[in-house]
Each structure stands twice: as structure tokens, then as C-alpha cells.
Design a protein around this motif. Structure first.
Motif, PDB file in Angstrom:
ATOM      1  N   ALA A  90       0.798  -1.223   0.000  1.00 23.58           N
ATOM      2  CA  ALA A  90       0.000   0.000   0.000  1.00 23.58           C
ATOM      3  C   ALA A  90       0.835   1.280   0.000  1.00 23.58           C
ATOM      4  CB  ALA A  90      -0.930   0.000   1.210  1.00 23.58           C
ATOM      5  N   PHE A  91       2.109   1.190   0.386  1.00 29.68           N
ATOM      6  CA  PHE A  91       2.874   2.409   0.585  1.00 29.68           C
ATOM      7  C   PHE A  91       4.097   2.583  -0.302  1.00 29.68           C
ATOM      8  CE2 PHE A  91       0.799   1.375   4.626  1.00 29.68           C
ATOM      9  CZ  PHE A  91      -0.006   2.496   4.738  1.00 29.68           C
ATOM     10  N   ALA A  92       4.560   1.530  -0.934  1.00 29.21           N
ATOM     11  CA  ALA A  92       5.782   1.616  -1.739  1.00 29.21           C
ATOM     12  C   ALA A  92       5.435   1.721  -3.218  1.00 29.21           C
ATOM     13  CB  ALA A  92       6.668   0.401  -1.499  1.00 29.21           C
ATOM     14  N   ALA A  93       5.952   2.758  -3.850  1.00 30.79           N
ATOM     15  CA  ALA A  93       5.752   2.943  -5.288  1.00 30.79           C
ATOM     16  C   ALA A  93       7.025   3.497  -5.906  1.00 30.79           C
ATOM     17  CB  ALA A  93       4.588   3.890  -5.558  1.00 30.79           C
ATOM     18  N   LEU A  94       7.313   3.020  -7.116  1.00 29.42           N
ATOM     19  CA  LEU A  94       8.465   3.488  -7.885  1.00 29.42           C
ATOM     20  C   LEU A  94       7.971   4.005  -9.221  1.00 29.42           C
ATOM     21  CD1 LEU A  94      10.810   0.399  -7.376  1.00 29.42           C
ATOM     22  CD2 LEU A  94      10.818   2.526  -6.059  1.00 29.42           C
ATOM     23  N   ASN A  95       8.460   5.156  -9.616  1.00 30.23           N
ATOM     24  CA  ASN A  95       8.141   5.732 -10.925  1.00 30.23           C
ATOM     25  C   ASN A  95       9.363   5.554 -11.814  1.00 30.23           C
ATOM     26  OD1 ASN A  95       5.463   6.859 -10.279  1.00 30.23           O
ATOM     27  ND2 ASN A  95       6.659   7.991  -8.775  1.00 30.23           N
ATOM     28  N   GLU A  96       9.185   4.766 -12.876  1.00 31.97           N
ATOM     29  CA  GLU A  96      10.283   4.347 -13.724  1.00 31.97           C
ATOM     30  C   GLU A  96      10.261   5.047 -15.078  1.00 31.97           C
ATOM     31  OE1 GLU A  96       9.952  -0.250 -12.031  1.00 31.97           O
ATOM     32  OE2 GLU A  96       9.121   0.266 -13.993  1.00 31.97           O
ATOM     33  N   ARG A  97      11.458   5.249 -15.635  1.00 29.98           N
ATOM     34  CA  ARG A  97      11.609   5.811 -16.981  1.00 29.98           C
ATOM     35  C   ARG A  97      12.595   4.935 -17.748  1.00 29.98           C
ATOM     36  NH1 ARG A  97      10.199  10.068 -19.713  1.00 29.98           N
ATOM     37  NH2 ARG A  97       9.395  11.082 -17.844  1.00 29.98           N
ATOM     38  N   PHE A  98      12.163   4.445 -18.909  1.00 27.27           N
ATOM     39  CA  PHE A  98      12.990   3.571 -19.738  1.00 27.27           C
ATOM     40  C   PHE A  98      13.916   4.414 -20.613  1.00 27.27           C
ATOM     41  CE2 PHE A  98       9.644   0.969 -18.260  1.00 27.27           C
ATOM     42  CZ  PHE A  98      10.124  -0.320 -18.236  1.00 27.27           C
ATOM     43  N   PHE A  99      15.219   4.141 -20.523  1.00 23.05           N
ATOM     44  CA  PHE A  99      16.184   4.901 -21.333  1.00 23.05           C
ATOM     45  C   PHE A  99      16.796   4.046 -22.441  1.00 23.05           C
ATOM     46  CE2 PHE A  99      18.773   3.375 -17.748  1.00 23.05           C
ATOM     47  CZ  PHE A  99      19.888   2.866 -18.384  1.00 23.05           C
ATOM     48  N   ARG A 100      16.477   2.766 -22.436  1.00 26.39           N
ATOM     49  CA  ARG A 100      16.895   1.894 -23.536  1.00 26.39           C
ATOM     50  C   ARG A 100      15.704   0.981 -23.833  1.00 26.39           C
ATOM     51  NH1 ARG A 100      22.534  -0.511 -22.977  1.00 26.39           N
ATOM     52  NH2 ARG A 100      21.737  -1.037 -20.941  1.00 26.39           N
ATOM     53  N   TRP A 101      15.373   0.874 -25.119  1.00 22.96           N
ATOM     54  CA  TRP A 101      14.268   0.014 -25.535  1.00 22.96           C
ATOM     55  C   TRP A 101      14.598  -0.541 -26.912  1.00 22.96           C
ATOM     56  CZ3 TRP A 101       9.860  -0.832 -22.537  1.00 22.96           C
ATOM     57  CH2 TRP A 101       8.894  -1.647 -23.124  1.00 22.96           C
ATOM     58  N   ASP A 102      15.099  -1.747 -26.930  1.00 28.06           N
ATOM     59  CA  ASP A 102      15.387  -2.462 -28.176  1.00 28.06           C
ATOM     60  C   ASP A 102      14.303  -3.517 -28.300  1.00 28.06           C
ATOM     61  OD1 ASP A 102      17.711  -0.933 -28.361  1.00 28.06           O
ATOM     62  OD2 ASP A 102      18.916  -2.451 -27.334  1.00 28.06           O
ATOM     63  N   GLU A 103      13.259  -3.198 -29.042  1.00 25.63           N
ATOM     64  CA  GLU A 103      12.054  -4.028 -29.140  1.00 25.63           C
ATOM     65  C   GLU A 103      12.388  -5.507 -29.313  1.00 25.63           C
ATOM     66  OE1 GLU A 103       8.043  -4.764 -28.996  1.00 25.63           O
ATOM     67  OE2 GLU A 103       8.974  -2.813 -28.689  1.00 25.63           O
ATOM     68  N   GLY A 104      11.836  -6.316 -28.423  1.00 24.31           N
ATOM     69  CA  GLY A 104      12.012  -7.756 -28.490  1.00 24.31           C
ATOM     70  C   GLY A 104      13.322  -8.268 -27.933  1.00 24.31           C
ATOM     71  N   HIS A 105      14.214  -7.351 -27.514  1.00 26.20           N
ATOM     72  CA  HIS A 105      15.551  -7.778 -27.102  1.00 26.20           C
ATOM     73  C   HIS A 105      15.991  -7.208 -25.751  1.00 26.20           C
ATOM     74  CE1 HIS A 105      19.811  -8.663 -27.198  1.00 26.20           C
ATOM     75  NE2 HIS A 105      20.096  -7.376 -27.199  1.00 26.20           N
ATOM     76  N   ARG A 106      15.772  -5.911 -25.531  1.00 21.17           N
ATOM     77  CA  ARG A 106      16.335  -5.313 -24.316  1.00 21.17           C
ATOM     78  C   ARG A 106      15.550  -4.091 -23.891  1.00 21.17           C
ATOM     79  NH1 ARG A 106      22.777  -4.266 -23.578  1.00 21.17           N
ATOM     80  NH2 ARG A 106      22.743  -4.314 -21.300  1.00 21.17           N
ATOM     81  N   MET A 107      15.377  -3.968 -22.569  1.00 21.64           N
ATOM     82  CA  MET A 107      14.796  -2.757 -21.996  1.00 21.64           C
ATOM     83  C   MET A 107      15.541  -2.428 -20.706  1.00 21.64           C
ATOM     84  SD  MET A 107      11.195  -4.025 -20.340  1.00 21.64           S
ATOM     85  CE  MET A 107      10.674  -5.400 -21.337  1.00 21.64           C
ATOM     86  N   THR A 108      15.797  -1.148 -20.512  1.00 25.51           N
ATOM     87  CA  THR A 108      16.529  -0.695 -19.332  1.00 25.51           C
ATOM     88  C   THR A 108      15.855   0.569 -18.811  1.00 25.51           C
ATOM     89  OG1 THR A 108      18.541  -1.454 -20.450  1.00 25.51           O
ATOM     90  CG2 THR A 108      18.830  -0.192 -18.417  1.00 25.51           C
ATOM     91  N   PHE A 109      15.647   0.619 -17.498  1.00 24.55           N
ATOM     92  CA  PHE A 109      15.022   1.802 -16.911  1.00 24.55           C
ATOM     93  C   PHE A 109      15.726   2.195 -15.621  1.00 24.55           C
ATOM     94  CE2 PHE A 109      12.690  -1.708 -14.915  1.00 24.55           C
ATOM     95  CZ  PHE A 109      12.696  -1.335 -13.578  1.00 24.55           C
ATOM     96  N   TYR A 110      15.473   3.420 -15.216  1.00 20.19           N
ATOM     97  CA  TYR A 110      15.897   3.871 -13.889  1.00 20.19           C
ATOM     98  C   TYR A 110      14.662   4.394 -13.168  1.00 20.19           C
ATOM     99  CZ  TYR A 110      15.862   8.680 -15.715  1.00 20.19           C
ATOM    100  OH  TYR A 110      15.482   9.881 -16.276  1.00 20.19           O
ATOM    101  N   VAL A 111      14.761   4.442 -11.860  1.00 17.27           N
ATOM    102  CA  VAL A 111      13.672   4.952 -11.042  1.00 17.27           C
ATOM    103  C   VAL A 111      13.866   6.454 -10.887  1.00 17.27           C
ATOM    104  CG1 VAL A 111      12.574   4.863  -8.774  1.00 17.27           C
ATOM    105  CG2 VAL A 111      13.374   2.751  -9.860  1.00 17.27           C
ATOM    106  N   GLU A 112      12.849   7.206 -11.288  1.00 19.48           N
ATOM    107  CA  GLU A 112      12.896   8.667 -11.169  1.00 19.48           C
ATOM    108  C   GLU A 112      12.547   9.133  -9.765  1.00 19.48           C
ATOM    109  OE1 GLU A 112      11.849  10.877 -15.157  1.00 19.48           O
ATOM    110  OE2 GLU A 112      10.132   9.672 -14.492  1.00 19.48           O
ATOM    111  N   SER A 113      11.554   8.468  -9.150  1.00 20.83           N
ATOM    112  CA  SER A 113      11.136   8.847  -7.807  1.00 20.83           C
ATOM    113  C   SER A 113      10.503   7.661  -7.116  1.00 20.83           C
ATOM    114  CB  SER A 113      10.158  10.031  -7.849  1.00 20.83           C
ATOM    115  OG  SER A 113       8.981   9.680  -8.541  1.00 20.83           O
ATOM    116  N   ALA A 114      10.502   7.724  -5.798  1.00 22.15           N
ATOM    117  CA  ALA A 114       9.955   6.644  -4.980  1.00 22.15           C
ATOM    118  C   ALA A 114       9.126   7.239  -3.854  1.00 22.15           C
ATOM    119  CB  ALA A 114      11.085   5.796  -4.411  1.00 22.15           C
ATOM    120  N   SER A 115       8.193   6.464  -3.358  1.00 20.66           N
ATOM    121  CA  SER A 115       7.341   6.937  -2.263  1.00 20.66           C
ATOM    122  C   SER A 115       8.023   6.790  -0.906  1.00 20.66           C
ATOM    123  CB  SER A 115       6.013   6.177  -2.259  1.00 20.66           C
ATOM    124  OG  SER A 115       6.259   4.800  -2.088  1.00 20.66           O
ATOM    125  N   LEU A 116       9.091   5.982  -0.851  1.00 19.32           N
ATOM    126  CA  LEU A 116       9.837   5.773   0.385  1.00 19.32           C
ATOM    127  C   LEU A 116      11.299   6.145   0.172  1.00 19.32           C
ATOM    128  CD1 LEU A 116       8.359   2.283   1.368  1.00 19.32           C
ATOM    129  CD2 LEU A 116       7.731   4.509   2.323  1.00 19.32           C
TER     130      LEU A 116
END
Length: 166
Positions: A75-101
Motif C-alpha cells: 500500500a505504501f511503496a511505489a516506484l516511478n520508472e523511466r525507460f532509457f533503452r528500448w530495443d524491441e524484443g531484445h532489451r529494456m533498461t530503466f531507472y527509477v525517477e522517484s519513490a514513495s519511500l
């Protein structure tokens, strides 16, 4: 739930050099295409990742670089993610922009799919730089984190092999 604790952006170098890096490699009979569908489905994470109670894509399809998602654990933990690499069908990479904790300075994940002679290999890397006060806690909990994150990677593969992702 918008995170009130901002995290520093991460890049590909951070994924390799973070103070805490956990990597899981799983070979399976699932094809890269079917596993990719599981990882990018509307039910991604909540269908197979224990402890994840919500995962909402906050960008419209088709996904790509700049895609965003909010993931909730309980109920209290949330992460807002942004993908900075997206190779369709092969690779995805993201970092967390902000967190609730609090606790993290930087946090990123990298998921790579590679075809094998019998199906595919999923390599899922978690990279974390904790806030200084949180580092000892994170270090002590590493065995638990390794088990939990391994269960997520195993869960994605198992869910894929059980049928069509939602």
C-alpha cells in the motif's frame, strides 16, 4: 502514487558499476518473442512477481525510449520508472525517477533477451546505489533481495511457458 523522493538518473554504465548489482541468468524453452510479450504486457509483474501489487504503464503504446511506468509493492511503496533503452524484443533498461519511500540514491534494472538453441536466455540485472544511511541495511538484506529478484525472473519465465500473457 507519485514518489516524493527523487532519485538521480542512471545510465548503462551505472547498471554495470553500481555499489550493489544483482544479476540473474535464466535459460528457458520460451521464445524471446513470447517472453518479451510477458515482460511488456498490461499484467506485467503483477501476474508473476510476488509482492508487486500494481504495475501501470503510464505511456501509450508503442513503448520505446522515454516510456514510463509506476510499480507498487503493497500500500505504501511505489516506484516511478523511466525507460532509457528500448530495443524491441531484445532489451529494456530503466531507472527509477522517484519513490514513495526513502533509501535509494539511484536504482536501475536491465532486462536482456537472447535466443538460444533451445529457446532463450533472460538476463535481468538490478543495480542500486543506496543512500549512505540505508547501505548497511541493504547489505544485510542482500540474500533476501537475491531470492526475491530471482523469483521475479523465474516467475516471468514460468508465466510465459504457461500460456499467452495477458
Amino acid at each position: 502514487m507519485r514518489g516524493k523522493f527523487s532519485l538521480a538518473a542512471a545510465d548503462a554504465d551505472f547498471v554495470r558499476s553500481a555499489p550493489l548489482v544483482i544479476t540473474h541468468r535464466i535459460e528457458s524453452e520460451a521464445t524471446c518473442e513470447s517472453l518479451w510479450q510477458t515482460l511488456t504486457s498490461d499484467g506485467a509483474l503483477t501476474s508473476w512477481a510476488r509482492g508487486i501489487t500494481g504495475a501501470d504503464w503510464t505511456s501509450a503504446r508503442p513503448f520505446g525510449i522515454g516510456t514510463t511506468r509506476t510499480v507498487r509493492a503493497g500500500a505504501f511503496a511505489a516506484l516511478n520508472e523511466r525507460f532509457f533503452r528500448w530495443d524491441e524484443g531484445h532489451r529494456m533498461t530503466f531507472y527509477v525517477e522517484s519513490a514513495s519511500l526513502p533509501g535509494f540514491k539511484r536504482f536501475a534494472e536491465d532486462l536482456v533477451l537472447e535466443p538460444t538453441s533451445t529457446g532463450s536466455r533472460l538476463t535481468w540485472t538490478f543495480a542500486v546505489q543506496p543512500q549512505p544511511w540505508f547501505a548497511p541495511i541493504l547489505s544485510l538484506s542482500r540474500p533476501i533481495l537475491e531470492r526475491v529478484t530471482r523469483s521475479w525472473a523465474d516467475g516471468a519465465v514460468h508465466h510465459t511457458l504457461q500460456g499467452t500473457p495477458r
